[in-house]
Scaffold this motif. Structure first.
Motif, PDB file in Angstrom:
ATOM      1  N   ARG A 158       0.830  -1.209   0.000  1.00  0.00           N
ATOM      2  CA  ARG A 158       0.000   0.000   0.000  1.00  0.00           C
ATOM      3  C   ARG A 158       0.864   1.258   0.000  1.00  0.00           C
ATOM      4  N   ILE A 159       1.896   1.279   0.850  1.00  0.00           N
ATOM      5  CA  ILE A 159       2.786   2.445   0.938  1.00  0.00           C
ATOM      6  C   ILE A 159       3.487   2.676  -0.399  1.00  0.00           C
ATOM      7  N   ALA A 160       4.017   1.599  -0.975  1.00  0.00           N
ATOM      8  CA  ALA A 160       4.741   1.715  -2.247  1.00  0.00           C
ATOM      9  C   ALA A 160       3.809   2.124  -3.377  1.00  0.00           C
ATOM     10  N   ARG A 161       2.582   1.602  -3.369  1.00  0.00           N
ATOM     11  CA  ARG A 161       1.592   1.933  -4.401  1.00  0.00           C
ATOM     12  C   ARG A 161       1.197   3.409  -4.307  1.00  0.00           C
ATOM     13  N   GLU A 162       0.939   3.894  -3.066  1.00  0.00           N
ATOM     14  CA  GLU A 162       0.531   5.294  -2.893  1.00  0.00           C
ATOM     15  C   GLU A 162       1.650   6.265  -3.261  1.00  0.00           C
ATOM     16  N   ALA A 163       2.898   5.832  -3.064  1.00  0.00           N
ATOM     17  CA  ALA A 163       4.031   6.681  -3.425  1.00  0.00           C
ATOM     18  C   ALA A 163       4.308   6.649  -4.923  1.00  0.00           C
ATOM     19  N   GLY A 164       3.641   5.723  -5.628  1.00  0.00           N
ATOM     20  CA  GLY A 164       3.850   5.612  -7.079  1.00  0.00           C
ATOM     21  C   GLY A 164       5.056   4.784  -7.466  1.00  0.00           C
ATOM     22  N   TRP A 165       5.615   4.018  -6.532  1.00  0.00           N
ATOM     23  CA  TRP A 165       6.796   3.221  -6.821  1.00  0.00           C
ATOM     24  C   TRP A 165       6.448   1.896  -7.479  1.00  0.00           C
ATOM     25  N   LEU A 166       5.221   1.436  -7.333  1.00  0.00           N
ATOM     26  CA  LEU A 166       4.802   0.186  -7.963  1.00  0.00           C
ATOM     27  C   LEU A 166       4.015   0.483  -9.232  1.00  0.00           C
TER      28      LEU A 166
END
Length: 201
Positions: free
Chosen positions: A193-201
């Motif tokens: 979730r954190i990585a997705r919200e940051a746009g890294w995934l």
């Protein structure tokens, strides 16, 4: 005339944008596509000067389409449209070769101006997204950690991730644990979730 390809999975949006561009005397919409693979196929078949592509589409994302067109038809400039752009998407888009990045909520004539600008060899990035991107923290995860986290997001068990990445199961577990720790997450789901919200995934 500047030949334009429009790609958006929402037909209403695609048709409305095509109608707006048809009002411009120097722009011609030569093809439309409803998903990423169709956008690439249409670009190869119709040879547009500029491809206007939605960021989020089925099959291939707008960023993946930009990367493919940059490789296969570098003379075709790609402009990405987004309904909710994140600064990380902007970085990914520019890295993939996109020459323009514009929110869907922009004024009506803005897209035509951006198409002209990128066709002339320039670039355009929405100023507010550009400002946000300058303050975005770098992704702390390695490419392998991102890859394993992306596969974990899809619900793949460790054994499957190991096969797909050609890594040992223990190495996959280590990458996932490192991702959780680096992101300060409680578990894999929160790390995703954190990585997705940051746009890294």
């Amino acid at each position: 005339m500047i030949r334009v390809l429009l790609a958006d999975d929402e037909e209403l949006v695609r048709v409305a944008v095509a109608a707006l561009l048809a009002l411009e005397p120097d722009l011609e919409v030569v093809a439309q596509a409803a998903d990423g693979p169709a956008a690439v196929t249409a670009a190869l078949a119709h040879r547009p000067d500029v491809a206007v592509v939605d960021l989020e589409m089925p099959g291939l994302t707008g960023i993946q389409v930009a990367a493919e067109l940059t490789r296969a038809r570098p003379e075709c400039a790609v402009v990405l449209l987004t309904g909710h752009g994140r600064p990380a998407h902007l970085r990914q888009a520019l890295t993939a070769g996109a020459r323009g990045f514009l929110p869907k909520g922009s004024p009506g004539g803005a897209l035509a101006d951006v198409i002209r600008r990128v066709h002339a060899g320039g670039r355009y990035v929405d100023p507010s997204l550009a400002a946000d991107a300058l303050t975005l923290p770098e992704c702390p995860l390695t490419p392998r950690e991102l890859e394993t986290l992306r596969l974990a997001e899809l619900g793949a068990p460790v054994a499957v991730i190991a096969r797909r990445t050609h890594l040992a199961a223990g190495t996959v577990r280590n990458h996932l644990a490192a991702s959780v720790q680096k992101l300060g997450a409680a578990d894999r789901a929160e790390a995703v979730r954190i990585a997705r919200e940051a746009g890294w995934l």
